[in-house]
Design an enzyme around this catalytic site. Structure first.
Site, short mmCIF file in Angstrom:
data_model
loop_
_atom_site.label_atom_id
_atom_site.label_comp_id
_atom_site.label_asym_id
_atom_site.label_seq_id
_atom_site.Cartn_x
_atom_site.Cartn_y
_atom_site.Cartn_z
N GLU A 79 32.22 6.01 -38.97
CA GLU A 79 33.10 6.13 -37.51
C GLU A 79 34.54 5.32 -38.18
OE1 GLU A 79 32.44 7.70 -35.27
OE2 GLU A 79 30.37 8.16 -35.40
N ARG A 89 27.09 9.25 -20.39
CA ARG A 89 26.51 10.49 -19.98
C ARG A 89 25.11 10.53 -19.68
NH1 ARG A 89 23.98 13.82 -23.07
NH2 ARG A 89 24.23 12.76 -24.87
N CYS A 142 26.92 2.86 -28.38
CA CYS A 142 27.51 2.71 -29.95
C CYS A 142 29.01 2.44 -29.77
CB CYS A 142 26.90 4.09 -30.72
SG CYS A 142 25.42 4.00 -30.88
N HIS A 166 27.07 6.25 -37.69
CA HIS A 166 26.09 7.00 -36.79
C HIS A 166 25.14 7.72 -37.78
CE1 HIS A 166 28.11 7.17 -32.77
NE2 HIS A 166 26.51 6.74 -32.29
N1 PCA Z 1 22.83 5.95 -30.22
C1 PCA Z 1 23.54 5.85 -28.85
C2 PCA Z 1 23.32 4.57 -28.22
C3 PCA Z 1 22.31 3.87 -29.09
C4 PCA Z 1 22.10 4.65 -30.32
O1 PCA Z 1 21.42 4.40 -31.17
C5 PCA Z 1 25.35 6.16 -28.99
O2 PCA Z 1 25.39 6.85 -29.86
O3 PCA Z 1 26.18 5.66 -28.07
#
Ligand code: PCA
Length: 208
Positions: A79, A89, A142, A166
């Site tokens: 990111e 959401r 996140c 991510h």
């Molecule tokens: N993914 C979610 C929140 C916790 C996670 O592992 C996100 O992408 O916001």
């Protein structure tokens, strides 16, 4: 140096979160100049930021890498930017929904990651691990944690490098979903994080 690596608890009805499973497998990594600390954050918009900041205050890490799962993404997403927006959401694990409000009132609209994102991307691609530089971490937990992290890093000279990555879902998660969608094996994710930690160790040593 000290490196704080975080993951998240499961959310959205799944019993597992790859970001938490990866921590168990890389915690014992031996890096030349760096000690690794790990923490699994709750998927709770009230307590997760408090836990993150508490960990930073007690550990005083030089490098902070937060991990999360991005269901539906097919590659490792490095990111680039955290935005000052909460717009869930789905509810968090405490059944809260935040909509159309800032992560931190009065803070800037966005912060860039201070990880060497291009170097990390190149390192993964060179090892044949599918990856991308991503322009959105979403508007859920996140992004929220990423924003809190970068807000703190913006005023904390002890934090040399900080950011968010991510991870795709695991195969055993997607087979239970109606449309299945993309996944990546835990071994590949662990391998990716081994590579990333080594690059962060070497890169941060170079800039000191
Ligand atoms: N993914 C979610 C929140 C916790 C996670 O592992 C996100 O992408 O916001």
């Amino acid at each position: 140096m000290k490196l704080l690596l975080t993951g998240f608890e499961p959310f959205g009805g799944s019993p597992i979160n790859p970001s938490a499973l990866v921590l168990d497998r890389v915690r014992e990594d031996h890096l030349d100049h760096t000690r690794i600390f790990t923490s699994v954050l709750p998927v709770d918009g009230e307590t997760a930021p408090v836990q993150l900041i508490h960990k930073i205050d007690t550990i005083r890490p030089d490098i902070i890498l937060c991990l999360g799962e991005a269901p539906g993404r097919s590659v490792i997403s490095i990111e680039r930017v955290a935005i000052n927006l909460l717009d869930y959401r789905i509810p968090d694990n405490a059944n809260r929904i935040f909509s159309d409000r800032p992560v931190i009132e009065g803070a800037p609209a966005a912060y860039f990651s201070t990880l060497p994102v291009r170097v990390l991307y190149d390192a993964l691609i060179n090892q044949n691990i599918p990856a991308e530089l991503s322009l959105t971490a979403g508007s859920y937990l996140c992004n929220q944690i990423f924003f809190h992290l970068m807000h703190r890093a913006s005023v904390d000279p002890g934090i040399l490098s900080a950011g968010f990555i991510h991870l795709p879902s695991l195969p055993e998660q997607v087979v239970k979903r109606p449309n299945m969608g993309p996944s990546m094996s835990l071994d590949t994710l662990v391998n990716a994080i081994h590579i990333i930690l080594k690059v962060l160790n070497d890169h941060t040593q170079d800039i000191l």
